[in-house]
Design a protein around this motif. Structure first.
Motif, PDB file in Angstrom:
ATOM      1  N   VAL A 191      -1.502   3.890   2.680  1.00  0.00           N
ATOM      2  CA  VAL A 191      -0.713   3.103   3.707  1.00  0.00           C
ATOM      3  C   VAL A 191       0.275   2.166   3.159  1.00  0.00           C
ATOM      4  O   VAL A 191       1.420   2.153   3.340  1.00  0.00           O
ATOM      5  CB  VAL A 191      -1.444   2.686   4.927  1.00  0.00           C
ATOM      6  N   GLN A 192      -0.448   0.996   2.564  1.00  0.00           N
ATOM      7  CA  GLN A 192       0.426   0.048   1.814  1.00  0.00           C
ATOM      8  C   GLN A 192       1.317   0.605   0.945  1.00  0.00           C
ATOM      9  O   GLN A 192       2.562   0.107   1.023  1.00  0.00           O
ATOM     10  CB  GLN A 192      -0.252  -0.963   1.292  1.00  0.00           C
ATOM     11  N   TYR A 193       0.973   1.735   0.143  1.00  0.00           N
ATOM     12  CA  TYR A 193       1.812   2.033  -1.009  1.00  0.00           C
ATOM     13  C   TYR A 193       2.762   2.910  -0.518  1.00  0.00           C
ATOM     14  O   TYR A 193       4.028   2.638  -0.958  1.00  0.00           O
ATOM     15  CB  TYR A 193       0.881   2.755  -2.163  1.00  0.00           C
TER      16      TYR A 193
ATOM     17  N   ASP B 155       5.858   0.673   0.822  1.00  0.00           N
ATOM     18  CA  ASP B 155       6.657  -0.074   0.082  1.00  0.00           C
ATOM     19  C   ASP B 155       7.522   0.806  -0.813  1.00  0.00           C
ATOM     20  O   ASP B 155       8.754   0.644  -0.917  1.00  0.00           O
ATOM     21  CB  ASP B 155       5.597  -0.708  -0.947  1.00  0.00           C
ATOM     22  N   ILE B 156       7.094   2.136  -1.211  1.00  0.00           N
ATOM     23  CA  ILE B 156       7.789   3.140  -1.772  1.00  0.00           C
ATOM     24  C   ILE B 156       8.879   3.391  -0.938  1.00  0.00           C
ATOM     25  O   ILE B 156      10.058   3.779  -1.241  1.00  0.00           O
ATOM     26  CB  ILE B 156       7.135   4.142  -2.375  1.00  0.00           C
ATOM     27  N   SER B 157       8.529   3.719   0.603  1.00  0.00           N
ATOM     28  CA  SER B 157       9.675   4.181   1.446  1.00  0.00           C
ATOM     29  C   SER B 157      10.781   3.236   1.473  1.00  0.00           C
ATOM     30  O   SER B 157      12.011   3.513   1.843  1.00  0.00           O
ATOM     31  CB  SER B 157       8.962   4.465   2.922  1.00  0.00           C
ATOM     32  N   ASN B 158      10.357   1.972   1.737  1.00  0.00           N
ATOM     33  CA  ASN B 158      11.433   0.807   1.490  1.00  0.00           C
ATOM     34  C   ASN B 158      12.208   0.832   0.545  1.00  0.00           C
ATOM     35  O   ASN B 158      13.448   0.766   0.741  1.00  0.00           O
ATOM     36  CB  ASN B 158      10.913  -0.206   1.838  1.00  0.00           C
TER      37      ASN B 158
ATOM     38  N   VAL C 188      -1.222  10.376   2.927  1.00  0.00           N
ATOM     39  CA  VAL C 188      -0.369   9.647   4.020  1.00  0.00           C
ATOM     40  C   VAL C 188       1.030   9.988   3.841  1.00  0.00           C
ATOM     41  O   VAL C 188       1.524   9.865   2.515  1.00  0.00           O
ATOM     42  CB  VAL C 188      -0.648   7.893   3.764  1.00  0.00           C
ATOM     43  N   MET C 189       1.596  10.580   4.425  1.00  0.00           N
ATOM     44  CA  MET C 189       2.942  11.008   4.526  1.00  0.00           C
ATOM     45  C   MET C 189       4.032  10.330   5.377  1.00  0.00           C
ATOM     46  O   MET C 189       3.617  10.023   6.568  1.00  0.00           O
ATOM     47  CB  MET C 189       3.047  12.601   4.778  1.00  0.00           C
ATOM     48  N   LYS C 190       5.287   9.838   4.870  1.00  0.00           N
ATOM     49  CA  LYS C 190       6.289   9.316   5.495  1.00  0.00           C
ATOM     50  C   LYS C 190       7.756   9.974   5.335  1.00  0.00           C
ATOM     51  O   LYS C 190       7.947  10.510   4.371  1.00  0.00           O
ATOM     52  CB  LYS C 190       6.255   7.675   5.516  1.00  0.00           C
TER      53      LYS C 190
ATOM     54  N   ILE D  24       8.045  11.178   1.594  1.00  0.00           N
ATOM     55  CA  ILE D  24       7.067  10.590   0.389  1.00  0.00           C
ATOM     56  C   ILE D  24       5.619  10.898   0.951  1.00  0.00           C
ATOM     57  O   ILE D  24       5.078  10.647   1.814  1.00  0.00           O
ATOM     58  CB  ILE D  24       7.211   8.937   0.394  1.00  0.00           C
ATOM     59  N   MET D  25       4.826  11.215  -0.242  1.00  0.00           N
ATOM     60  CA  MET D  25       3.365  11.454   0.064  1.00  0.00           C
ATOM     61  C   MET D  25       2.389  10.423  -0.899  1.00  0.00           C
ATOM     62  O   MET D  25       2.641  10.606  -2.150  1.00  0.00           O
ATOM     63  CB  MET D  25       2.954  12.996  -0.143  1.00  0.00           C
ATOM     64  N   VAL D  26       1.486   9.627  -0.546  1.00  0.00           N
ATOM     65  CA  VAL D  26       0.626   9.180  -1.378  1.00  0.00           C
ATOM     66  C   VAL D  26      -0.768   9.583  -1.064  1.00  0.00           C
ATOM     67  O   VAL D  26      -1.131   9.527   0.145  1.00  0.00           O
ATOM     68  CB  VAL D  26       0.859   7.472  -1.245  1.00  0.00           C
TER      69      VAL D  26
END
Length: 250
Positions: free
Chosen positions: A48-50, A53-56, A135-137, A147-149
């Motif tokens: 969730v945190q990763y 941060d990458i999405s921003n 977790v996908m955004k 983005i998927m982490v």
């Protein structure tokens, strides 16, 4: 008129035992499910945190190639996080996941739900022997995309297996306790022996005197005794002696 049948001791024991077993199954089942869900939700915490941060960073104009790094992760052998970035057409831009030199993507339904602005958290099985927590955004900007982490669930599955074993052991223990309780709790009372019967009723020394009232026997009518009739009094009247009685002559 039919007589009511008194339930046998064995049927009473079985009812109590069955009730205890069902209650034990419900308690153990709900407890194990709650713990398992807690394990699964905790598996999403690093992603969730990763992902945030990458999405921003991507929305601010960062290149996906700069975020991926040079190392790759095989989820069958590693518990590390891996990243997958795609464009709007679900084409992979960068990926640190490697499965047989391929980088698969999740089903189309997950992309549709994520594009509506909702963060998606789900379990994905890219191969039969691989399960990962994803977790996908969806991110915007000049080069919008997804983005998927994710990371492997191998360790979580081990904990779940241990949880199932402990839950089963707890259920068996509760069944044993329920069986013993049903046997002891419904044991018939022993018959009163002659010696105990001869002792008379039990007396409770600790009985609260204020809560009991002493009952006094009602006054019974006293039977009247037959009084004997008074005896007739003897007459005290004496006849007067004759004073003129002369002595006999010789």
């Amino acid at each position: 008129m039919k007589k009511l049948r008194t339930p046998s001791l064995s049927s009473i024991r079985f009812k109590y035992w069955l009730l205890a077993v069902v209650a034990s199954a419900i308690v153990v089942g709900f407890g194990s499910v709650a713990i398992q869900q807690n394990y699964r939700q905790n598996a999403n915490d690093p992603q969730v945190q990763y992902a945030e941060d990458i999405s921003n960073a991507l929305e601010q104009g960062a290149s996906p190639d700069q975020l991926g790094g040079g190392s790759t992760v095989d989820p069958r052998k590693s518990l590390g996080l891996f990243l997958i970035v795609t464009d709007e057409n679900k084409k992979v831009q960068t990926s640190t996941m490697s499965l047989d030199n391929n980088s698969p993507v999740p089903p189309d339904g997950t992309f549709t739900a994520a594009k509506k602005g909702k963060e998606q958290r789900f379990t994905w099985q890219p191969q039969k022997d691989v399960r990962v927590a994803v977790v996908m955004k969806h991110f915007g900007g000049k080069q919008s995309g997804f983005i998927m982490v994710a990371r492997s669930l191998t360790e979580i599955e081990k904990r779940e297996t241990q949880l199932m074993g402990m839950s089963f052991a707890a259920f068996v223990a509760l069944v044993v306790v329920a069986t013993i309780g049903a046997m002891i709790g419904t044991r018939p009372l022993k018959k009163t022996t002659k010696a105990s019967a001869a002792q008379g009723p039990l007396e409770f020394e600790d009985q609260d005197e204020s809560s009991t009232e002493e009952l006094e026997p009602e006054d019974e009518p006293v039977p009247e005794e037959d009084t004997p009739a008074p005896a007739a009094k003897k007459s005290t009247h004496r006849k007067p002696k004759s004073r003129n009685k002369k002595a006999p002559r010789s």
